[in-house]
Scaffold this active site. Structure first.
Site: not given
Ligand code: CP
Ligand code: NVA
Length: 308
Positions: A101, A128, A131, A223, A263, A291
């Site tokens: 990440r 992502h 997701q 989101d 998400c 997930r």
């Molecule tokens: N939806 C998602 O990726 O959640 P987290 O940021 O908690 O991993």
């Molecule tokens: N768009 C959000 C998604 C988090 C899972 C971010 O990037 O923070």
């Protein structure tokens, strides 16, 4: 070496296979079976941003499959304490797969370049893909099909929206994205996201009108308005996105049986009201649970089939 950095790293048939494996993993788990498809395998997980779902789903998934997962935070000093090349070569000499990440999408591409094992994108500023797997899995579970389904995205055309758009194109799902002009995908961005001819049934509408986007939608997605790394833009974004809140009045304009998806984490009272996210139409917990199953399907495909 096959990696999973964006949805475009897999062909339509492979995406369908990952989703099929994910459903099989879910069925197995619900019936008390935990086949050890990844016995003895180790997943290295590197996080430059916080997480609940991604970390827990990958770690639990690896455990249930007979393997293990290791959490590595910013302490590894990505590109600072050590070069990306050294980190990637060392980590991938010991683990069987890497989940990353990253603040910047390019960092995941850089790790993949030097890695000796498959790399999975656990979220970047641009995408992502993990997701999106859970998202379409949830839509499929509720409606029993994806062909003929329309999804609406209301809010920021962000990383999650980009992966969902690529997934919709690969699986032939109709999609409408309502975003303020400044935060909408430009035609050139859509062209970059869609590298292949979309699957039959795919149809994309870009609008700044949330009411138009949700017309006839089976699923309404949103989101956060301020993604991780955009905190300095919070005040501006809150003002611009205010008309894009998913509330009961907006949900009423979608199909009667429409579901709400997000998400998570959600900023309740901003992009979605409590009334919507806590309503029977909301499938956000099923989506979050998926997930786990989606990650397991992906890992089994990537390690045992694509690179097996
Ligand atoms: N939806 C998602 O990726 O959640 P987290 O940021 O908690 O991993
Ligand atoms: N768009 C959000 C998604 C988090 C899972 C971010 O990037 O923070």
């Amino acid at each position: 070496m096959r990696h999973f950095i964006t949805i475009n790293d897999v062909r339509t048939a492979e995406l369908q296979r990952i989703l099929e494996l994910a459903e099989a993993m879910k069925r197995d788990l619900k019936s008390g079976k935990r086949p050890l498809h990844l016995a003895g395998k180790m997943l290295g997980m590197v996080f430059e941003k916080p997480s609940l779902r991604t970390r827990v789903s990958f770690q639990t998934g690896m455990f249930q499959l007979g393997g293990s997962a290791m959490f590595l935070s910013n302490e590894i000093g990505f590109g600072k304490r050590e070069s990306v090349k050294d980190i990637s070569e060392v980590l991938s000499s010991m683990v069987d797969a890497i989940m990353f990440r990253a603040m910047k999408h390019q960092s995941v591409l850089d790790v993949a370049k030097y890695s000796r094992c498959p790399v999975v994108n656990g979220l970047t500023d641009l995408s992502h893909p993990c997701q999106a797997l859970a998202d379409v899995m949830t839509v499929y579970e509720v409606f029993g099909q994806l062909q003929g389904v329309k999804i609406a995205w209301v809010g920021d055309a962000n990383n999650v929206a980009a992966s969902l758009l690529q997934t919709a194109a690969k699986l032939g799902i109709k999609m409408s994205i309502a975003a303020p002009a400044k935060f909408q995908f430009e035609a050139s961005a859509v062209k970059t996201l869609l590298t292949e001819k979309p699957f039959s049934g795919f149809d994309l509408e870009l609008t700044d009108n949330p009411h138009q986007a949700v017309q006839d939608a089976h699923a309404v997605f949103t989101d956060v308005w301020v993604s991780m790394g955009q905190e300095s833009e919070e005040e501006e974004r809150k003002k611009i996105f205010a008309p894009y809140q998913v509330n009961t009045a907006l949900m009423r304009q979608a199909r009667k049986d429409a579901i709400f998806l997000h998400c998570l984490p959600a900023r309740r009272g901003l992009e979605v009201t409590d009334e919507v996210i806590d309503s029977p139409q909301s499938k956000v917990i099923q989506e979050a649970e998926n997930r786990l199953h989606a990650q397991k399907g992906l890992l089994v495909w990537l390690l045992n089939e694509a690179n097996g």
